[in-house]
Motif scaffolding. Structure first.
Motif: not given
Length: 173
Positions: A115-134
């Motif tokens: 999603l960082a790649h698709l949405l053009e969101i810097p990877l560190p911001l994607m990691i720190s800002g979004f959670g993906f529950p099972p």
């Protein structure tokens, strides 16, 4: 399992497997997967990292991290091309009309990177800002409002409402 249950054709895309080698080593020598790092670590420096310089953060500077992410991006671009969209810069040229719905089943680490790649969101911001529950459901549409161009657009991220509806999870109070 879902494809078999719904009697739908399916393809296994090996590039969507969980990313097992996307880890870093902390000062104490402990190895941690990048998406398990604490969010404040990613945002300690200002300005915050961009798409172009995220790999310059000390804890993300290992060459294999950038290489692995670059490989995932290349596979993503190939996948999108097979569905009629050729990436050019940060947008996608529409090569052929496409109205198909695709369900992609994957793990959280892969999701955050893709999603960082698709949405053009810097990877560190994607990691720190979004959670993906099972079992979270993320919906991405290709927004085709420009003449011959499309951009991925997030219509919902990590939604678990289906668990409440099925009574597998108690609704929040």
């Amino acid at each position: 399992y879902s494809a078999e249950l719904l009697k739908k054709p399916h393809t296994i895309e090996k590039w969507t497997a969980e990313i097992h080698d996307f880890y870093t080593e902390l000062e104490d020598g402990k190895k941690v997967t990048v998406w398990d790092l604490p969010g404040p670590l990613f945002r300690a420096k200002t300005p915050v990292p961009t798409q172009e310089n995220w790999h310059e953060l000390d804890f993300l500077s290992r060459p294999f991290l950038r290489q692995r992410f670059t490989e995932l991006c290349a596979h993503s671009d190939d996948f999108m091309l097979r569905h009629g969209y050729r990436r050019e810069g940060a947008r996608y040229r529409i090569l052929e009309p496409n109205r198909e719905s695709i369900a992609l089943f994957c793990h959280g680490g892969f999701s955050v990177c893709w999603l960082a790649h698709l949405l053009e969101i810097p990877l560190p911001l994607m990691i720190s800002g979004f959670g993906f529950p099972p079992t979270g459901v993320t919906t991405i549409t290709m927004d085709e409002r420009g003449a011959g161009w499309a951009v991925p657009r997030c219509a919902g991220i990590a939604d678990v409402s289906h668990l409440y509806e099925s009574r597998l999870l108690a609704p929040p109070r």
